[in-house]
Design an enzyme around this catalytic site. Structure first.
Site, short mmCIF file in Angstrom:
data_model
loop_
_atom_site.label_atom_id
_atom_site.label_comp_id
_atom_site.label_asym_id
_atom_site.label_seq_id
_atom_site.Cartn_x
_atom_site.Cartn_y
_atom_site.Cartn_z
N ARG A 1 95.46 -32.03 26.54
CA ARG A 1 94.08 -32.32 27.00
C ARG A 1 94.22 -33.05 28.32
NH1 ARG A 1 89.04 -34.64 23.69
NH2 ARG A 1 88.99 -32.41 23.32
N HIS B 1 87.38 -25.31 27.64
CA HIS B 1 87.66 -25.87 26.31
C HIS B 1 87.75 -24.71 25.30
CE1 HIS B 1 88.12 -28.69 23.20
NE2 HIS B 1 86.95 -29.29 23.18
N GLN C 1 87.62 -25.19 21.32
CA GLN C 1 86.28 -25.50 20.82
C GLN C 1 85.53 -24.20 20.50
OE1 GLN C 1 84.67 -28.57 20.25
NE2 GLN C 1 83.21 -27.20 19.27
N ASP D 1 75.70 -29.91 24.95
CA ASP D 1 76.86 -30.80 25.10
C ASP D 1 76.40 -31.98 25.96
OD1 ASP D 1 79.42 -31.88 25.28
OD2 ASP D 1 80.17 -30.40 26.72
N CYS E 1 79.29 -29.43 20.43
CA CYS E 1 80.73 -29.60 20.22
C CYS E 1 81.10 -31.00 19.74
CB CYS E 1 81.47 -29.28 21.51
SG CYS E 1 80.89 -30.26 22.90
N ARG F 1 87.17 -26.36 13.85
CA ARG F 1 88.21 -26.58 14.87
C ARG F 1 89.58 -26.51 14.20
NH1 ARG F 1 87.38 -29.57 19.45
NH2 ARG F 1 89.55 -29.01 19.84
#
Ligand code: CP
Ligand code: NVA
Length: 303
Positions: free
Chosen positions: A104, A131, A134, A222, A262, A290
């Site tokens: 990340r 991402h 996700q 988001d 998310c 996830r």
């Protein structure tokens, strides 16, 4: 699975994504049935984090352990990626110890460089640009709730950010229409939009949340200020005024519409608490999925 790494969903084929989702659904069923797995026995995943995380860290770490493997957490102060030594050297050194690297990062180029220099699979656990993990969990969630992906319309209310970009890529691969409603100046990356359209994707960019929500099968949102954009939080809060997913906006979507986020959420900003707990909300299914989607990726890339 034809790819060695998960850098961007745009680099996977539709068949690759289908294989990931099918494997994930099986792993989830088997976990529920109490089946013990050892596909990754003796294997290790290095997890590099330049930013905080709840879901990504715990789902990858416990996912590895459920598969009989082991995960090693490397936080921002451990290896000081790109500060203490080069990304190239880190990729080569880690490849001598572990069987996979999940990272990340801030700059997307860091993921690209890790994949370039590592001899083991590299998984993008979020960059400023994308991402993908996700969206794999999200696609699994939509499959479970709607039974199919192709033909659905997903409306994203908010910033043209990493999650929006990977949704554009994922929707394009899976035959779903993508619409975004964002304030002017916060549109998704032009190159990603153009590449998706070139690949046959339907990407609509609107500035009116109501127009975008109308008839949507999924309303997704988001945070307005992503990790690393803390200094812009006040300016963004002002710009995104009116772009909140609330029950009034939800009423314009399809009556069976899913509400997705998310997480982490800033309740009262991009989504109201009430909308997040409404009948169509899938936010906690997304969070759980996830783990199932990533376990599938780990098995497909590391065995
Ligand atoms: N959705 C997500 O990636 O959550 P974390 O930042 O907690 O990992
Ligand atoms: N866009 C958000 C997603 C968090 C999972 C961020 O980058 O902070």
């Amino acid at each position: 699975m034809h790819q060695k790494h998960i850098v961007s969903l745009s680099l996977l084929s539709t068949e690759d994504i289908r294989e990931i989702l099918e494997t994930a659904a099986n792993l989830k069923l088997e976990l529920r049935a109490g089946v013990k797995h050892d596909m990754l026995a003796g294997k290790a995943l290095a997890m590099i984090f330049q930013k905080p995380s709840l879901r990504t860290r715990v789902s990858f770490e416990n996912g590895m352990s459920q598969l009989g493997g082991h995960a090693i957490y490397l936080g921002p102060d451990d290896i000081k990626l790109a500060k203490r030594e080069t990304t190239e050297d880190i990729a080569i050194v880690l490849s001598g110890y572990v069987d996979g690297i999940m990272a990340r990062v801030f700059e997307h180029q860091t993921i690209v460089d890790l994949a370039k220099y590592a001899s083991v699979p590299v998984i993008n656990g979020l960059s400023d640009l994308l991402h993908p993990c996700q969206i794999l969990g999200d696609m699994l969630t939509i499959m479970e709730k709607k039974g199919e992906l192709s033909g659905l319309t997903l409306t994203f209310i908010g910033d043209g950010n990493n999650v929006a970009h990977s949704l554009i890529n994922g929707c394009t691969k899976m035959g779903m229409g993508f619409r975004i409603a964002c304030p002017k100046g916060y549109e998704p990356d032009q190159e990603i939009v153009e590449a998706a359209r070139k690949a046959g994707g339907s990407v609509e960019i609107l500035h009116d949340p109501k127009e975008a929500a109308r008839g949507a099968d999924i309303l997704y949102t988001d945070v307005w200020a992503s990790m690393g954009q803390e200094a812009q939080a006040a300016e963004k809060k002002h710009a995104f005024n009116g772009f909140t997913v609330d029950e009034a906006l939800l009423a314009l979507a399809d009556s069976e519409a899913l509400v997705m986020h998310c997480l982490p959420a800033h309740y009262g900003e991009e989504i109201t608490y009430e909308a997040s707990r409404s009948r169509g909300s899938a936010i906690f299914d997304q969070a759980e999925n996830r783990m199932h989607a990533q376990k599938s990726v780990l098995v497909l890339l590391m065995t």
